[in-house]
Motif scaffolding. Structure first.
Motif, mmCIF file in Angstrom:
data_model
loop_
_atom_site.group_PDB
_atom_site.id
_atom_site.type_symbol
_atom_site.label_atom_id
_atom_site.label_comp_id
_atom_site.label_asym_id
_atom_site.label_seq_id
_atom_site.Cartn_x
_atom_site.Cartn_y
_atom_site.Cartn_z
ATOM 1 N N PHE A 47 0.814 -1.210 0.000
ATOM 2 C CA PHE A 47 0.000 0.000 0.000
ATOM 3 C C PHE A 47 0.849 1.263 0.000
ATOM 4 C CE2 PHE A 47 -2.230 3.573 1.679
ATOM 5 C CZ PHE A 47 -3.200 3.670 0.706
ATOM 6 N N VAL A 48 1.925 1.281 0.755
ATOM 7 C CA VAL A 48 2.809 2.456 0.765
ATOM 8 C C VAL A 48 3.328 2.714 -0.647
ATOM 9 C CG1 VAL A 48 5.021 3.349 1.607
ATOM 10 C CG2 VAL A 48 3.392 2.322 3.223
ATOM 11 N N ALA A 49 3.716 1.647 -1.351
ATOM 12 C CA ALA A 49 4.186 1.801 -2.736
ATOM 13 C C ALA A 49 3.059 2.319 -3.634
ATOM 14 C CB ALA A 49 4.731 0.470 -3.259
ATOM 15 N N LYS A 50 1.844 1.803 -3.445
ATOM 16 C CA LYS A 50 0.690 2.267 -4.225
ATOM 17 C C LYS A 50 0.443 3.747 -3.964
ATOM 18 C CE LYS A 50 -4.328 1.728 -4.618
ATOM 19 N NZ LYS A 50 -5.505 0.943 -4.198
ATOM 20 N N ALA A 51 0.452 4.150 -2.703
ATOM 21 C CA ALA A 51 0.198 5.549 -2.356
ATOM 22 C C ALA A 51 1.233 6.467 -2.987
ATOM 23 C CB ALA A 51 0.176 5.718 -0.843
ATOM 24 N N GLU A 52 2.480 6.044 -2.968
ATOM 25 C CA GLU A 52 3.540 6.864 -3.582
ATOM 26 C C GLU A 52 3.324 6.978 -5.084
ATOM 27 O OE1 GLU A 52 7.091 4.879 -2.236
ATOM 28 O OE2 GLU A 52 6.961 5.795 -0.235
ATOM 29 N N LEU A 53 2.949 5.877 -5.744
ATOM 30 C CA LEU A 53 2.698 5.886 -7.185
ATOM 31 C C LEU A 53 1.528 6.801 -7.534
ATOM 32 C CD1 LEU A 53 3.108 4.739 -10.083
ATOM 33 C CD2 LEU A 53 1.454 2.955 -9.439
ATOM 34 N N TYR A 54 0.397 6.656 -6.846
ATOM 35 C CA TYR A 54 -0.802 7.418 -7.174
ATOM 36 C C TYR A 54 -0.623 8.916 -6.915
ATOM 37 C CZ TYR A 54 -3.732 3.364 -8.169
ATOM 38 O OH TYR A 54 -4.282 2.243 -8.743
ATOM 39 N N ALA A 55 0.272 9.267 -6.013
ATOM 40 C CA ALA A 55 0.516 10.678 -5.703
ATOM 41 C C ALA A 55 1.514 11.326 -6.666
ATOM 42 C CB ALA A 55 1.024 10.816 -4.267
ATOM 43 N N ARG A 56 2.256 10.520 -7.408
ATOM 44 C CA ARG A 56 3.296 11.047 -8.304
ATOM 45 C C ARG A 56 2.667 11.648 -9.554
ATOM 46 N NH1 ARG A 56 6.218 6.498 -10.047
ATOM 47 N NH2 ARG A 56 6.637 6.191 -7.836
ATOM 48 N N PRO A 57 2.885 12.941 -9.816
ATOM 49 C CA PRO A 57 2.336 13.561 -11.026
ATOM 50 C C PRO A 57 2.817 12.825 -12.279
ATOM 51 C CG PRO A 57 3.160 15.236 -9.527
ATOM 52 C CD PRO A 57 3.618 13.898 -8.988
ATOM 53 N N GLY A 58 1.897 12.551 -13.180
ATOM 54 C CA GLY A 58 2.226 11.911 -14.444
ATOM 55 C C GLY A 58 2.454 10.418 -14.365
ATOM 56 N N ALA A 59 2.233 9.818 -13.208
ATOM 57 C CA ALA A 59 2.467 8.376 -13.065
ATOM 58 C C ALA A 59 1.502 7.594 -13.948
ATOM 59 C CB ALA A 59 2.305 7.955 -11.608
ATOM 60 N N GLU A 60 1.967 6.467 -14.458
ATOM 61 C CA GLU A 60 1.114 5.584 -15.238
ATOM 62 C C GLU A 60 0.341 4.698 -14.259
ATOM 63 O OE1 GLU A 60 1.576 2.183 -18.641
ATOM 64 O OE2 GLU A 60 2.948 3.898 -18.696
ATOM 65 N N LEU A 61 -0.981 4.871 -14.244
ATOM 66 C CA LEU A 61 -1.848 4.156 -13.306
ATOM 67 C C LEU A 61 -2.657 3.101 -14.048
ATOM 68 C CD1 LEU A 61 -3.185 7.244 -11.321
ATOM 69 C CD2 LEU A 61 -1.259 5.750 -10.743
ATOM 70 N N PRO A 62 -3.164 2.113 -13.321
ATOM 71 C CA PRO A 62 -4.026 1.116 -13.966
ATOM 72 C C PRO A 62 -5.221 1.796 -14.629
ATOM 73 C CG PRO A 62 -3.444 0.416 -11.739
ATOM 74 C CD PRO A 62 -2.955 1.830 -11.897
#
Length: 176
Positions: A47-62
């Motif tokens: 979850f910590v990794a998910k939270a960091e990914l979703y908060a990153r501007p421009g991240a590629e999300l599912p």
């Protein structure tokens, strides 16, 4: 101690696990977890990794997912709830969930925690240039409706929430 928002962190594993365990086998709004998540070390790391990914501007999300900031609501060293600020709305969110989702662990409800945490996220939304945000709650969730209305929420519609696994749902907009 005052209510605060903490970025998800492995340093808060024990209080996070206690909070998730207290909910039991229910969906935890704003937590970013699948129903029935076992709160072990691996789930926390994931979850910590998910939270960091979703908060990153421009991240590629599912596909179908939107940028989001997840927070753990804290009172001193304790995790007492969860709140998420979705920075975009897709069609599903626009209908059933809105920009902000939150929940407070059962043992800490009716203490003003949700209102305090919502106020902190609304401040973030203002700082990020949002004019207004959308929230929803189940029509029979009087506590959540009062929390949203107390933050300035204007009830705009009550919809059939059966497509989202709910009964009737109240839709609100909060002007910032």
């Amino acid at each position: 101690m005052p209510i605060a928002l903490a970025a998800p962190s492995l340093s808060l594993f024990d209080p996070w696990a206690e909070a998730v365990t207290e909910y039991g086998d229910v969906h935890i709004h704003g937590a970013g977890l699948e129903r029935g998540t076992v709160p072990d070390q691996q789930a926390c790391e994931d979850f910590v990794a998910k939270a960091e990914l979703y908060a990153r501007p421009g991240a590629e999300l599912p596909e179908g997912h939107v940028p989001c900031e997840y927070f753990w609501i804290t009172d001193g060293p304790d995790v007492i709830g969860f709140i998420a600020f979705r920075r975009e709305l897709n069609d599903w969110l626009r209908t059933y969930a809105g920009h902000i989702g939150y929940s407070v662990r059962p043992s800490r409800r009716r203490e003003g925690v949700a209102g305090a945490a919502l106020g902190l996220v609304l401040d973030r939304a203002r700082e990020q240039g949002y004019d207004r945000v959308m929230l929803t709650c189940d029509d029979d969730n009087v506590g959540s409706a009062r929390t949203i209305e107390g933050a300035g929420g204007e009830h705009v519609d009550t919809i059939d929430g059966s497509d989202a696994g709910h009964g009737p749902m109240r839709q609100y907009w909060i002007t910032l």
